[in-house]
Design a protein around this motif. Structure first.
Motif, PDB file in Angstrom:
ATOM      1  N   LYS A  53       0.816  -1.214   0.000  1.00 38.86           N
ATOM      2  CA  LYS A  53       0.000   0.000   0.000  1.00 38.86           C
ATOM      3  C   LYS A  53       0.848   1.261   0.000  1.00 38.86           C
ATOM      4  O   LYS A  53       0.523   2.241  -0.685  1.00 38.86           O
ATOM      5  CB  LYS A  53      -0.927  -0.027   1.213  1.00 38.86           C
ATOM      6  N   ALA A  54       1.932   1.264   0.769  1.00 41.55           N
ATOM      7  CA  ALA A  54       2.761   2.467   0.872  1.00 41.55           C
ATOM      8  C   ALA A  54       3.405   2.855  -0.451  1.00 41.55           C
ATOM      9  O   ALA A  54       3.811   4.013  -0.636  1.00 41.55           O
ATOM     10  CB  ALA A  54       3.837   2.270   1.942  1.00 41.55           C
ATOM     11  N   LEU A  55       3.507   1.897  -1.394  1.00 46.79           N
ATOM     12  CA  LEU A  55       4.173   2.160  -2.662  1.00 46.79           C
ATOM     13  C   LEU A  55       3.206   2.428  -3.808  1.00 46.79           C
ATOM     14  O   LEU A  55       3.623   2.828  -4.891  1.00 46.79           O
ATOM     15  CB  LEU A  55       5.078   0.974  -3.016  1.00 46.79           C
ATOM     16  N   ILE A  56       1.924   2.212  -3.571  1.00 48.28           N
ATOM     17  CA  ILE A  56       0.925   2.467  -4.616  1.00 48.28           C
ATOM     18  C   ILE A  56       0.953   3.927  -5.081  1.00 48.28           C
ATOM     19  O   ILE A  56       0.847   4.205  -6.280  1.00 48.28           O
ATOM     20  CB  ILE A  56      -0.484   2.065  -4.138  1.00 48.28           C
ATOM     21  N   ARG A  73      16.207   5.710 -11.276  1.00 52.40           N
ATOM     22  CA  ARG A  73      17.286   4.730 -11.087  1.00 52.40           C
ATOM     23  C   ARG A  73      18.601   5.394 -11.472  1.00 52.40           C
ATOM     24  O   ARG A  73      18.779   5.824 -12.613  1.00 52.40           O
ATOM     25  CB  ARG A  73      17.057   3.478 -11.930  1.00 52.40           C
ATOM     26  N   ASP A  74      19.511   5.485 -10.522  1.00 50.97           N
ATOM     27  CA  ASP A  74      20.792   6.121 -10.743  1.00 50.97           C
ATOM     28  C   ASP A  74      21.711   5.154 -11.484  1.00 50.97           C
ATOM     29  O   ASP A  74      22.054   4.086 -10.957  1.00 50.97           O
ATOM     30  CB  ASP A  74      21.404   6.520  -9.397  1.00 50.97           C
ATOM     31  N   VAL A  75      22.112   5.508 -12.700  1.00 45.19           N
ATOM     32  CA  VAL A  75      22.903   4.595 -13.522  1.00 45.19           C
ATOM     33  C   VAL A  75      24.280   4.348 -12.917  1.00 45.19           C
ATOM     34  O   VAL A  75      24.807   3.230 -12.958  1.00 45.19           O
ATOM     35  CB  VAL A  75      23.027   5.154 -14.957  1.00 45.19           C
ATOM     36  N   ALA A  76      24.861   5.362 -12.289  1.00 48.15           N
ATOM     37  CA  ALA A  76      26.211   5.221 -11.748  1.00 48.15           C
ATOM     38  C   ALA A  76      26.274   4.194 -10.623  1.00 48.15           C
ATOM     39  O   ALA A  76      27.245   3.453 -10.495  1.00 48.15           O
ATOM     40  CB  ALA A  76      26.713   6.578 -11.255  1.00 48.15           C
ATOM     41  N   THR A  77      25.226   4.143  -9.788  1.00 44.71           N
ATOM     42  CA  THR A  77      25.245   3.263  -8.609  1.00 44.71           C
ATOM     43  C   THR A  77      24.193   2.163  -8.651  1.00 44.71           C
ATOM     44  O   THR A  77      24.270   1.197  -7.901  1.00 44.71           O
ATOM     45  CB  THR A  77      25.018   4.090  -7.338  1.00 44.71           C
ATOM     46  N   GLY A  78      23.167   2.306  -9.508  1.00 47.56           N
ATOM     47  CA  GLY A  78      22.061   1.353  -9.538  1.00 47.56           C
ATOM     48  C   GLY A  78      21.017   1.622  -8.476  1.00 47.56           C
ATOM     49  O   GLY A  78      19.973   0.962  -8.440  1.00 47.56           O
ATOM     50  N   CYS A  79      21.273   2.587  -7.589  1.00 52.33           N
ATOM     51  CA  CYS A  79      20.322   2.889  -6.517  1.00 52.33           C
ATOM     52  C   CYS A  79      19.018   3.434  -7.087  1.00 52.33           C
ATOM     53  O   CYS A  79      19.009   4.160  -8.089  1.00 52.33           O
ATOM     54  CB  CYS A  79      20.936   3.903  -5.554  1.00 52.33           C
ATOM     55  N   VAL A  80      17.916   3.081  -6.454  1.00 52.07           N
ATOM     56  CA  VAL A  80      16.594   3.528  -6.884  1.00 52.07           C
ATOM     57  C   VAL A  80      16.033   4.493  -5.848  1.00 52.07           C
ATOM     58  O   VAL A  80      16.135   4.259  -4.639  1.00 52.07           O
ATOM     59  CB  VAL A  80      15.643   2.328  -7.052  1.00 52.07           C
ATOM     60  N   VAL A  81      15.451   5.585  -6.313  1.00 53.30           N
ATOM     61  CA  VAL A  81      14.805   6.557  -5.424  1.00 53.30           C
ATOM     62  C   VAL A  81      13.338   6.663  -5.852  1.00 53.30           C
ATOM     63  O   VAL A  81      13.049   6.931  -7.026  1.00 53.30           O
ATOM     64  CB  VAL A  81      15.478   7.934  -5.485  1.00 53.30           C
ATOM     65  N   LEU A  82      12.436   6.423  -4.907  1.00 53.91           N
ATOM     66  CA  LEU A  82      11.003   6.493  -5.169  1.00 53.91           C
ATOM     67  C   LEU A  82      10.437   7.783  -4.582  1.00 53.91           C
ATOM     68  O   LEU A  82      10.822   8.206  -3.486  1.00 53.91           O
ATOM     69  CB  LEU A  82      10.295   5.285  -4.549  1.00 53.91           C
ATOM     70  N   PHE A  83       9.486   8.382  -5.291  1.00 54.46           N
ATOM     71  CA  PHE A  83       8.812   9.599  -4.842  1.00 54.46           C
ATOM     72  C   PHE A  83       7.311   9.302  -4.796  1.00 54.46           C
ATOM     73  O   PHE A  83       6.704   9.010  -5.835  1.00 54.46           O
ATOM     74  CB  PHE A  83       9.098  10.757  -5.793  1.00 54.46           C
ATOM     75  N   SER A  84       6.719   9.367  -3.602  1.00 56.13           N
ATOM     76  CA  SER A  84       5.338   8.924  -3.412  1.00 56.13           C
ATOM     77  C   SER A  84       4.494  10.005  -2.765  1.00 56.13           C
ATOM     78  O   SER A  84       4.963  10.764  -1.906  1.00 56.13           O
ATOM     79  CB  SER A  84       5.293   7.664  -2.530  1.00 56.13           C
ATOM     80  N   LEU A  85       3.219  10.054  -3.152  1.00 57.00           N
ATOM     81  CA  LEU A  85       2.274  10.994  -2.548  1.00 57.00           C
ATOM     82  C   LEU A  85       2.046  10.671  -1.079  1.00 57.00           C
ATOM     83  O   LEU A  85       2.001   9.502  -0.685  1.00 57.00           O
ATOM     84  CB  LEU A  85       0.920  10.914  -3.276  1.00 57.00           C
ATOM     85  N   SER A  86       1.857  11.702  -0.277  1.00 57.23           N
ATOM     86  CA  SER A  86       1.432  11.499   1.106  1.00 57.23           C
ATOM     87  C   SER A  86       0.050  10.868   1.119  1.00 57.23           C
ATOM     88  O   SER A  86      -0.825  11.233   0.325  1.00 57.23           O
ATOM     89  CB  SER A  86       1.380  12.839   1.840  1.00 57.23           C
ATOM     90  N   ILE A  87      -0.167   9.918   2.037  1.00 58.38           N
ATOM     91  CA  ILE A  87      -1.484   9.287   2.153  1.00 58.38           C
ATOM     92  C   ILE A  87      -2.346   9.983   3.199  1.00 58.38           C
ATOM     93  O   ILE A  87      -3.473   9.573   3.451  1.00 58.38           O
ATOM     94  CB  ILE A  87      -1.355   7.785   2.505  1.00 58.38           C
ATOM     95  N   PHE A  88      -1.839  11.074   3.807  1.00 59.78           N
ATOM     96  CA  PHE A  88      -2.505  11.701   4.946  1.00 59.78           C
ATOM     97  C   PHE A  88      -3.179  13.041   4.635  1.00 59.78           C
ATOM     98  O   PHE A  88      -3.327  13.875   5.518  1.00 59.78           O
ATOM     99  CB  PHE A  88      -1.512  11.887   6.087  1.00 59.78           C
ATOM    100  N   LEU A  89      -3.534  13.291   3.389  1.00 58.27           N
ATOM    101  CA  LEU A  89      -4.189  14.539   3.000  1.00 58.27           C
ATOM    102  C   LEU A  89      -3.327  15.742   3.376  1.00 58.27           C
ATOM    103  O   LEU A  89      -3.803  16.760   3.851  1.00 58.27           O
ATOM    104  CB  LEU A  89      -5.580  14.655   3.641  1.00 58.27           C
TER     105      LEU A  89
END
Length: 507
Positions: free
Chosen positions: A175-178, A185-201
């Protein structure tokens, strides 16, 4: 070049539209009833090529779908049988290879096969499986999924489903990722950064860096500031953010810049604490990603946000409902804290509009299946179980709006009769509420192309979706599920509306 995927905002398209089992089940088998054997991967690929005409931007109307007339009443079949050919644009090429033979367990105590399907001895049982057995099944299933894509260990929630006929495995995005609207995805390191809406209005975006191989959320000590800075820069560029501020979700402390945020975060929260940073955004930007809030009056939404900031947490939901009754159906009490949160349906929503006294909402499925799901809500009753004739007309308009933007290649509808059959089965002790196969309320599934589905759900861009689809039986089943025409669905809906009117006259 870094990889970026973002959910588009909803200013374009028709009003209410966010840019961006086997047909009707009245006498037709549904999910969990004689599922067909998984088609070989080339066949699934052929299907995707054939249905690609429904990609984002198509203007096909829902009352002129592909010729699926042969699917309106398909015969029941065993799971091991080859499914019948599908007519129309969604047909699989006749040259596609025959389905692979069912997998066999490799040792006697195995519960889940590598394709994440239950072994035969557990698929049909006279009673619901014990909780200890269900937990063991979950662990085996997650291990098989993680062998395909390690990210799945942290991105999915597992469910063992039971209906009147058998047990089967289901899983969905956590649910937290929906509400993920941007993926970097950072090509240099492979690290992934997700940006998600607040679920708390509240108008903020949650920033979550995850490990490039395991998918585990990173701590303040492990999160690389340079990677985060590049990810945030891509998000700011895509959404044209300027003069943004940052907030620590655990403490509420704010910072004026990202370097200051990292410095304060490590100092206040400690290096071993989970990374928990949010970007504060404008109310209109936040609202643009949530069709339910766009459908409401802007001043009411702003007043609701003020309530969440100033009222006691346990009084917030009551205050929101006093402001507008629709908050009762858009928000719910959180199981993890005192603050109310948005229903997950609205976090993956692409359409919401008020028509003919009801609310019509369409969101993308979180179950690894290329379907959108239409719901109908009454201002007092909430989600309805059966539609009346006026609501059927509103649904037709809503599906027209949706199809004009996203297209569709058919429908799947679980009838009221079958949903009530499931409810009786659960009430009779055949299954728990948690494991039942169907929701009791009305829901219409609209088939869309995989391209549209993944584009509109950026979290899937972090996964090896094609490989998952080719190797995981529950996903193969969903990808190859038959559909029917709007006329087939409409015939059942009208019969149900007539029955509803008769029952109302009797009472």
């Amino acid at each position: 070049m870094d990889q970026e995927f973002t959910r588009q905002r909803g200013q374009d398209g028709p009003p209410g539209v966010d840019g961006g089992s086997t047909g009707v089940s009245s006498g037709v088998p549904t999910q969990g009833d004689g599922r067909p054997a998984a088609a070989a991967d080339p066949g699934a690929a052929a299907m995707e090529e054939e249905v690609a005409t429904g990609s984002e931007g198509t203007t096909a109307q829902h009352h002129s779908p592909p010729d699926n007339s042969g699917l309106s009443r398909p015969p029941k079949r065993r799971r091991s049988e080859e499914p019948p050919p599908v007519a129309g644009a969604a047909a699989v090429s006749a040259a596609a290879p025959a389905p692979k033979p069912p997998m066999q367990p490799t040792h006697p105590n195995q519960r889940v096969m590598p394709n994440v399907q239950l072994v035969e001895r557990l698929r049909q049982t006279p009673e619901e499986l014990p909780k200890s057995e269900a937990r063991a099944i979950e662990q085996e299933a997650i291990e098989h999924l993680a062998a395909i894509d390690p990210f799945l260990r942290h991105l999915i929630s597992f469910k063992l489903v039971r209906n009147q006929r058998k047990n089967f495995i289901n899983f969905r995005i956590k649910k937290a990722l929906i509400p993920t609207i941007h993926f970097h995805r950072d090509v240099a390191t492979g690290c992934v950064v997700l940006f998600s809406l607040s679920i708390f209005l509240e108008p903020y975006i949650v920033v979550t860096p995850v490990h490039p191989r395991t998918g585990a959320p990173l701590t303040w000590a492990d999160a690389d500031p340079a990677v985060l800075n590049r990810g945030i820069a891509s998000f700011k560029h895509r959404h044209q953010l300027k003069n943004e501020r940052y907030r620590y979700l655990e403490s509420g402390v704010e910072a004026e810049s990202f370097p200051a945020a990292v410095h304060k975060g490590k100092a206040h929260l400690g290096g071993t604490a989970p990374f928990c940073l949010a970007i504060l955004v404008a109310t209109n930007m936040y609202r643009s990603h949530i069709p339910a809030l766009r459908a409401m009056d802007e001043q009411i939404v702003r007043a609701g946000m003020a309530i969440t900031k100033t009222w006691s947490p346990r009084e917030v939901l009551g205050g929101l409902i006093e402001k507008d009754v629709w908050f009762k159906h858009f928000m719910q009490r959180s199981r993890e804290g005192p603050y109310p949160e948005l229903w997950s349906d609205h976090l993956s929503s692409v359409y919401c509009a008020f028509k003919k006294g009801s609310c019509f909402e369409i969101h993308l499925s979180d179950k690894f299946e290329p379907f959108a799901i239409a719901l109908v809500m009454h201002p007092i009753q909430g989600k309805v179980h059966r539609l009346d004739h006026t609501q059927i007309e509103g649904l037709r308009e809503a599906v027209d709006d949706f199809t004009a933007k996203f297209g569709n290649t058919g429908f799947h509808y679980t009838s009221y009769a079958e949903r009530m059959e499931t409810e009786h089965f659960v009430k009779g002790g055949g299954a728990s509420q948690k494991s039942k196969a169907h929701s009791a309320h009305f829901h219409l599934k609209i088939r869309i192309t995989k391209k549209v589905y993944i584009t509109r759900m950026p979290i899937f861009s972090a996964l090896k979706y094609d490989e998952i689809e080719s190797r995981v039986e529950p996903v193969q089943y969903n990808a190859n599920r038959d559909t029917v025409t709007w006329e087939d669905v409409l015939a059942v809906l009208k019969t149900e509306a007539d029955d509803l009117e008769k029952s109302q006259r009797r009472t």
